[in-house]
Design a protein around this motif. Structure first.
Motif, PDB file in Angstrom:
ATOM      1  N   GLY A 132       0.778  -1.226   0.000  1.00  0.00           N
ATOM      2  CA  GLY A 132       0.000   0.000   0.000  1.00  0.00           C
ATOM      3  C   GLY A 132       0.811   1.279   0.000  1.00  0.00           C
ATOM      4  N   THR A 133       2.129   1.194  -0.221  1.00  0.00           N
ATOM      5  CA  THR A 133       2.991   2.375  -0.232  1.00  0.00           C
ATOM      6  C   THR A 133       3.706   2.467  -1.573  1.00  0.00           C
ATOM      7  OG1 THR A 133       3.342   2.240   2.161  1.00  0.00           O
ATOM      8  CG2 THR A 133       4.959   3.491   0.888  1.00  0.00           C
ATOM      9  N   VAL A 200       8.269   0.977   8.184  1.00  0.00           N
ATOM     10  CA  VAL A 200       9.094   1.614   7.162  1.00  0.00           C
ATOM     11  C   VAL A 200       9.428   0.602   6.072  1.00  0.00           C
ATOM     12  CG1 VAL A 200      10.115   3.263   8.788  1.00  0.00           C
ATOM     13  CG2 VAL A 200      11.282   1.103   8.324  1.00  0.00           C
ATOM     14  N   ILE A 201       9.689   1.131   4.888  1.00  0.00           N
ATOM     15  CA  ILE A 201      10.187   0.338   3.762  1.00  0.00           C
ATOM     16  C   ILE A 201      11.533   0.927   3.368  1.00  0.00           C
ATOM     17  CG2 ILE A 201       9.808  -0.303   1.342  1.00  0.00           C
ATOM     18  CD1 ILE A 201       6.829  -0.231   1.873  1.00  0.00           C
ATOM     19  N   LEU A 202      12.524   0.076   3.196  1.00  0.00           N
ATOM     20  CA  LEU A 202      13.864   0.507   2.795  1.00  0.00           C
ATOM     21  C   LEU A 202      14.053   0.208   1.314  1.00  0.00           C
ATOM     22  CD1 LEU A 202      15.963  -0.827   5.830  1.00  0.00           C
ATOM     23  CD2 LEU A 202      14.941   1.447   5.530  1.00  0.00           C
ATOM     24  N   ILE A 375      -0.780   4.909   5.549  1.00  0.00           N
ATOM     25  CA  ILE A 375      -1.956   4.410   6.267  1.00  0.00           C
ATOM     26  C   ILE A 375      -2.865   3.682   5.286  1.00  0.00           C
ATOM     27  CG2 ILE A 375      -4.028   5.077   7.540  1.00  0.00           C
ATOM     28  CD1 ILE A 375      -2.433   7.387   8.698  1.00  0.00           C
ATOM     29  N   GLY A 376      -3.295   2.510   5.660  1.00  0.00           N
ATOM     30  CA  GLY A 376      -4.159   1.711   4.796  1.00  0.00           C
ATOM     31  C   GLY A 376      -5.597   1.715   5.264  1.00  0.00           C
ATOM     32  N   THR A 377      -6.422   0.966   4.556  1.00  0.00           N
ATOM     33  CA  THR A 377      -7.832   0.844   4.898  1.00  0.00           C
ATOM     34  C   THR A 377      -7.995   0.012   6.168  1.00  0.00           C
ATOM     35  OG1 THR A 377      -8.402   0.955   2.559  1.00  0.00           O
ATOM     36  CG2 THR A 377     -10.097   0.132   4.040  1.00  0.00           C
ATOM     37  N   ASP A 378      -8.923   0.411   7.021  1.00  0.00           N
ATOM     38  CA  ASP A 378      -9.253  -0.359   8.213  1.00  0.00           C
ATOM     39  C   ASP A 378      -9.461  -1.825   7.831  1.00  0.00           C
ATOM     40  OD1 ASP A 378     -10.362  -0.441  11.137  1.00  0.00           O
ATOM     41  OD2 ASP A 378     -11.897  -1.398   9.896  1.00  0.00           O
ATOM     42  N   SER A 379      -8.849  -2.747   8.560  1.00  0.00           N
ATOM     43  CA  SER A 379      -8.847  -4.161   8.166  1.00  0.00           C
ATOM     44  C   SER A 379     -10.245  -4.744   8.050  1.00  0.00           C
ATOM     45  CB  SER A 379      -8.018  -4.979   9.164  1.00  0.00           C
ATOM     46  OG  SER A 379      -8.543  -4.855  10.479  1.00  0.00           O
ATOM     47  N   SER A 406      -5.752   2.845  -0.421  1.00  0.00           N
ATOM     48  CA  SER A 406      -4.369   3.312  -0.503  1.00  0.00           C
ATOM     49  C   SER A 406      -3.646   2.620  -1.652  1.00  0.00           C
ATOM     50  CB  SER A 406      -3.644   3.049   0.829  1.00  0.00           C
ATOM     51  OG  SER A 406      -3.445   1.667   1.039  1.00  0.00           O
ATOM     52  N   PRO A 407      -2.549   3.237  -2.135  1.00  0.00           N
ATOM     53  CA  PRO A 407      -1.924   4.476  -1.684  1.00  0.00           C
ATOM     54  C   PRO A 407      -2.817   5.704  -1.906  1.00  0.00           C
ATOM     55  CG  PRO A 407      -0.418   3.190  -3.054  1.00  0.00           C
ATOM     56  CD  PRO A 407      -1.775   2.596  -3.207  1.00  0.00           C
TER      57      PRO A 407
END
Length: 637
Positions: A132-133, A200-202, A375-379, A406-407
């Protein structure tokens, strides 16, 4: 190609480096600390294993799209680089690979290539997201060498929901594409995860080896438990430097949590006497970067601490002073340092090694962009939307894939509008406008889980089944289900006080209209119940029979039906018993249980004996009537 947000420096890899990535699904136990590797040959039809003993399966886990081969397969040595999966805009703007994996941290690598597969000579513009990012943004035109030969990009990300989700999103009318996808589980503590956390995503902007050739996964048979490929450093630096190597073993390599390979520490660049050496990486100035520096002191002339000491600067900011590898780790031992660098003013990230005592040394470097997970959609709402997708048979062209909201830089699912709810710190569904989409199937009762939904328009489709009980609660203000094939009664919940507009016309609904629903119109709202021949009980509709109440049949009507059913059943049983008894008395034989047949046989034999006796007496009367004084009348009897 222009990468507007995040760009991996691996797009600059040489043709030899582009040989390394293969993509398919396999479980590796001997080479992978995490145990799970999934390699997918996007667009491929068969499983295979390459010369590095890496295994792939045919294309899988995609949500749609089409397949094609590159224009000139002979230019690609690795099999997984010769096919692609692309996603025409006619099949929707958003498509994904959704790969089931255990929860954990993953190294994810992708191969992108155009090679004029569609004979249009126009490279596409699209975004790529992970969990989602948005992580990569490809913009036309691509650099010629990348368009023809392809490029690899990689990152590290946490997967928390059991599915590694990689999505591609079209800009304008272009068709996103993907040539290969590799997902490899790594140590959850790798790359300083304790400090950065899981959110985080690296993203790799440069992973280089100070050696004489590139190596790593898909490039060589060297052990690389992290699945990484290390690119030769020559294209990143123009300052003079010397190369030194060793074949001696290096301590502290291939160990948790990062499993840096031994070969990385068996070669190094050394600056000329009294000179600095620099490396230049092209980056996105809006991001922060995690920098990793890898060292090993193996030069025979260095026999103790204090003989090689140097500083490290980034864009002239000193980040490490008086680094003494021998003092920190000893000789023939690996040492890795990391630093987070922020507040860049341009797209150049320049790393310089400045001498203090002796000549600076470096074995390898990594430049990793730090991306905050969006931030994603509520599960619960995301799960409800997936149920709706299935129950309504949403067509592929609507792009209902991945996270519904999202994104945030992309459009949400077609017909879906979202908003941020600060209380749950998640995106929630606010509007559903799915009119005239050719929907079929039924409305899942999971729609009632969309607690923040205010507007719902499913009109002019071919939705059947009943209206879910509970629909109308929560925040819902407007409901349009008109011109469908809905059946059954109208639930009381559609009379909720916050509703101001309810359109149910042109369906197949039946029963008494709830008074609360009708009152919406009375208090200034708008309702339309026309062209439902089975509805009754409010002005403009027929009067309901007495057995209807708000929710359908009244309690009295239900009791009457039950009583009538019991009486009918009793009458039926009485008639059955009567017929059986009559039949038993008239027929010679009847079917029954063995003991019943035996009794009937005895009665029958007795009946025959009686008849025979009477016949004999009658015969005697007829042959000698006068003997006993009976008249002919009596004989006649």
């Amino acid at each position: 190609m222009e990468l507007l947000s995040v760009r991996s420096s691996l797009v600059r890899l040489s043709v030899q480096l582009l040989l390394f990535l293969s993509v398919h699904t396999i479980l590796i136990t001997a080479q992978t600390p995490g145990g799970v590797v999934i390699r997918i040959d996007c667009g491929g039809f068969t499983d295979f294993t390459n010369q590095f003993n890496e295994s792939w399966i045919a294309d899988a886990y995609y949500t749609g799209g089409s397949v094609s081969s590159v224009s000139d397969p002979g230019n690609f040595v690795q099999e997984q680089e010769r096919t692609i999966r692309y996603f025409p805009i006619s099949l929707g703007k958003k498509h994904c690979y959704v790969v089931p994996v255990p929860t954990g941290r993953y190294f994810i690598r992708m191969f992108f290539v155009y090679d004029n597969y569609d004979h249009k000579s126009t490279t596409p513009s699209f975004d790529v997201s992970v969990e989602g990012t948005v992580v990569f943004s490809w913009r036309s035109p691509w650099a010629d060498d990348i368009a023809m030969r392809g490029a690899y990009s990689d990152l590290h990300a946490f997967v928390e929901d059991g599915f590694a989700t990689v999505c591609l999103y079209s800009w304008a009318t272009d068709s996103p594409l993907l040539g290969a996808l590799e997902i490899l589980q790594v140590d959850n503590l790798s790359y300083d995860a304790v400090s950065t956390g899981q959110e985080v995503i690296l993203v790799n902007y440069g992973r280089i080896t100070a050696g004489n050739s590139s190596f790593g996964a898909g490039l060589s048979n060297d052990t690389e438990l992290g699945g990484r490929a290390w690119e030769i450093d020559t294209s990143f630096s123009t300052t003079p430097k010397l190369l030194i190597t060793t074949t001696e073993p290096i301590r502290n390599t291939n160990v948790a949590p990062n499993y840096f390979p031994e070969r990385l520490f068996q070669s190094a660049r050394v600056a000329p006497t009294n000179l600095s050496m620099s490396y230049n990486f092209t980056v996105d100035s809006s991001l922060d970067y995690m920098l990793w520096f890898h060292f090993a002191e193996f030069e025979p002339s260095i026999s103790g601490p204090g003989q090689r000491v140097f500083n490290i600067t980034v864009n002239e900011d000193v980040i490490f002073t008086e680094v003494d590898v021998f003092k920190l780790a000893g000789n023939y031992a690996a040492l890795s340092l990391n630093y987070t660098y922020s507040n860049l003013t341009d797209t150049n990230l320049v790393v310089t090694f400045e001498p203090v005592i002796g000549e600076p040394l470096i074995c390898g470097m990594e430049v990793l962009a730090i991306l905050e997970v969006e931030i994603g959609t509520d599960s619960r709402e995301a799960a409800a939307m997936q149920q709706l997708k299935t129950s309504l048979q949403v067509p592929d062209r609507m792009g209902w894939n991945g996270d519904p909201c999202s994104p945030s830089s992309w459009d949400a699912w077609e017909g879906v509008s979202c908003t941020l709810d600060n209380e749950v710190n998640a995106l929630v569904i606010m509007r559903l406008d799915l009119s005239n989409q050719g929907l079929k199937g039924y409305i899942s009762d999971q729609i009632t889980q969309l607690k923040y939904l205010t507007f719902m328009n499913f009109s002019n489709n071919d939705i059947s089944g009943s209206i879910p009980s509970g629909l109308g609660g929560g925040a819902l203000e407007s409901v349009d289900l008109s011109t469908n094939s809905l059946t059954g009664i109208i639930p009381d919940s559609l009379g909720a006080s916050q509703l101001t507009r309810v359109l149910l016309n042109q369906n197949l609904l039946t029963g008494l209209v709830p008074e609360a629903l009708y009152s919406i119109g009375v208090r200034g709202g708008f309702i339309n119940l026309s062209q439902n021949q089975g509805l009754c009980g409010v002005p403009s509709l027929p009067t309901c029979p007495h057995f209807w109440e708000d929710s359908g049949l009244s309690a009295g009507a239900k009791a009457g039906i039950v009583l009538a059913s019991l009486v009918g059943a009793a009458v039926f049983l009485f008639l059955v018993c009567f017929c059986i008894r009559k039949r038993n008395s008239e027929d010679d034989y009847n079917f029954g249980l063995p003991h019943q047949l035996a009794m009937r046989h005895k009665r029958y034999m007795l009946y025959r004996a009686t008849l025979q006796s009477n016949n004999e007496d009658s015969h005697m009367m007829r042959v000698s009537p006068g003997k006993y004084g009976f008249s002919s009348t009596m004989n006649a009897l």
